[in-house]
Design a protein around this motif. Structure first.
Motif, PDB file in Angstrom:
ATOM      1  N   ARG A   6      43.005  44.052  37.306  1.00 49.61           N
ATOM      2  CA  ARG A   6      42.182  43.526  38.328  1.00 49.61           C
ATOM      3  C   ARG A   6      41.915  42.036  38.093  1.00 49.61           C
ATOM      4  N   LYS A   7      41.978  41.251  39.316  1.00 50.68           N
ATOM      5  CA  LYS A   7      41.531  39.910  39.350  1.00 50.68           C
ATOM      6  C   LYS A   7      40.201  39.682  39.378  1.00 50.68           C
ATOM      7  N   ILE A   8      39.777  38.746  38.669  1.00 45.93           N
ATOM      8  CA  ILE A   8      38.253  38.337  38.709  1.00 45.93           C
ATOM      9  C   ILE A   8      38.337  36.897  38.927  1.00 45.93           C
ATOM     10  N   LYS A   9      37.156  36.638  39.885  1.00 49.95           N
ATOM     11  CA  LYS A   9      36.931  35.278  40.293  1.00 49.95           C
ATOM     12  C   LYS A   9      35.628  34.766  40.376  1.00 49.95           C
ATOM     13  N   VAL A  10      35.225  33.621  40.118  1.00 49.23           N
ATOM     14  CA  VAL A  10      33.778  33.387  40.152  1.00 49.23           C
ATOM     15  C   VAL A  10      33.650  32.394  41.498  1.00 49.23           C
ATOM     16  N   VAL A  23      29.824  36.778  51.785  1.00 47.09           N
ATOM     17  CA  VAL A  23      31.074  35.914  51.686  1.00 47.09           C
ATOM     18  C   VAL A  23      30.973  34.949  50.604  1.00 47.09           C
ATOM     19  N   VAL A  24      32.023  34.959  49.569  1.00 44.98           N
ATOM     20  CA  VAL A  24      32.032  34.366  48.470  1.00 44.98           C
ATOM     21  C   VAL A  24      33.087  33.163  48.710  1.00 44.98           C
ATOM     22  N   SER A  25      32.689  31.821  48.104  1.00 43.06           N
ATOM     23  CA  SER A  25      33.767  30.714  48.455  1.00 43.06           C
ATOM     24  C   SER A  25      33.949  30.324  47.013  1.00 43.06           C
ATOM     25  N   THR A  26      35.581  30.467  46.686  1.00 40.95           N
ATOM     26  CA  THR A  26      35.644  29.890  45.371  1.00 40.95           C
ATOM     27  C   THR A  26      36.641  28.570  45.385  1.00 40.95           C
ATOM     28  N   GLN A  27      36.296  27.722  44.771  1.00 41.01           N
ATOM     29  CA  GLN A  27      37.230  26.573  44.946  1.00 41.01           C
ATOM     30  C   GLN A  27      38.220  26.479  43.464  1.00 41.01           C
ATOM     31  N   ASN A  38      45.354  15.737  42.341  1.00 40.73           N
ATOM     32  CA  ASN A  38      44.720  16.948  42.508  1.00 40.73           C
ATOM     33  C   ASN A  38      43.829  17.085  43.671  1.00 40.73           C
ATOM     34  N   VAL A  39      44.161  17.921  44.572  1.00 41.46           N
ATOM     35  CA  VAL A  39      43.290  18.192  45.808  1.00 41.46           C
ATOM     36  C   VAL A  39      42.455  19.492  45.489  1.00 41.46           C
ATOM     37  N   ARG A  40      41.153  19.260  45.927  1.00 41.90           N
ATOM     38  CA  ARG A  40      40.379  20.485  45.897  1.00 41.90           C
ATOM     39  C   ARG A  40      40.768  21.339  47.179  1.00 41.90           C
ATOM     40  N   LYS A  41      40.843  22.763  46.863  1.00 45.32           N
ATOM     41  CA  LYS A  41      41.207  23.989  47.879  1.00 45.32           C
ATOM     42  C   LYS A  41      40.011  24.819  47.538  1.00 45.32           C
ATOM     43  N   TRP A  42      39.770  25.696  48.619  1.00 46.57           N
ATOM     44  CA  TRP A  42      38.844  26.776  48.914  1.00 46.57           C
ATOM     45  C   TRP A  42      39.453  27.894  49.462  1.00 46.57           C
ATOM     46  N   SER A  43      38.988  29.222  48.948  1.00 48.61           N
ATOM     47  CA  SER A  43      39.236  30.462  49.562  1.00 48.61           C
ATOM     48  C   SER A  43      38.082  31.108  49.881  1.00 48.61           C
ATOM     49  N   ARG A  44      37.858  31.916  50.774  1.00 50.73           N
ATOM     50  CA  ARG A  44      36.653  32.668  51.097  1.00 50.73           C
ATOM     51  C   ARG A  44      37.083  34.027  51.003  1.00 50.73           C
ATOM     52  N   PHE A  45      36.163  34.879  50.450  1.00 41.37           N
ATOM     53  CA  PHE A  45      36.501  36.518  49.997  1.00 41.37           C
ATOM     54  C   PHE A  45      35.240  37.180  50.703  1.00 41.37           C
ATOM     55  N   VAL A  60      28.385  33.969  41.824  1.00 43.57           N
ATOM     56  CA  VAL A  60      28.712  35.334  41.391  1.00 43.57           C
ATOM     57  C   VAL A  60      29.974  35.648  40.846  1.00 43.57           C
ATOM     58  N   GLN A  61      30.430  36.775  40.201  1.00 42.34           N
ATOM     59  CA  GLN A  61      31.706  37.136  39.713  1.00 42.34           C
ATOM     60  C   GLN A  61      32.150  38.220  40.578  1.00 42.34           C
ATOM     61  N   ILE A  62      33.486  38.138  41.309  1.00 43.95           N
ATOM     62  CA  ILE A  62      33.749  39.412  41.922  1.00 43.95           C
ATOM     63  C   ILE A  62      34.871  39.671  41.270  1.00 43.95           C
ATOM     64  N   ILE A  63      35.120  41.130  41.592  1.00 42.33           N
ATOM     65  CA  ILE A  63      36.493  41.642  40.925  1.00 42.33           C
ATOM     66  C   ILE A  63      37.020  42.425  42.213  1.00 42.33           C
TER      67      ILE A  63
END
Length: 100
Positions: A6-10, A23-27, A38-45, A60-63
């Motif tokens: 399983r993937k883990i994101k912070v 809603v969690v935003s990861t950069q 390098n360009v900063r991008k983000w995703s929302r989960f 938070v840490q999401i799985i």
């Protein structure tokens, strides 16, 4: 799906208005195709928060998990850091009042 695969994101909680959902935003960074900077991008989960413990600004840490709804495929594994927001009451705010 095996637990080890399983993937883990912070990320940071950017919305907590739904019941049992945050809603969690990861950069992340990616080099630009042409300029290689390098360009900063983000995703929302959307992540499942069973006890509604997360608040705005928490780290938070999401799985990854099975689909829980139309958009939820993640759940909150743990809260890494709580965000301490200063709570200001409306009567404590003075709008530009000057004593002349």
């Amino acid at each position: 799906m095996s637990y080890e695969r399983r993937k883990i994101k912070v990320g940071t909680v950017v919305s907590e208005k739904m019941d049992k959902t945050v809603v969690v935003s990861t950069q992340w960074r990616q080099p630009h195709r042409l300029y290689k900077k390098n360009v900063r991008k983000w995703s929302r989960f959307m992540a499942h928060d069973e006890k509604n413990e997360c608040t705005l600004g928490d780290t938070v840490q999401i799985i990854e998990t099975r689909p829980l709804s139309k958009n939820k495929r993640w759940k909150v594994a743990r809260i890494i850091q709580k965000n301490d927001l200063a709570e200001i009451q409306p009567d404590e705010i003075t709008e530009g009042v000057t004593n002349d």
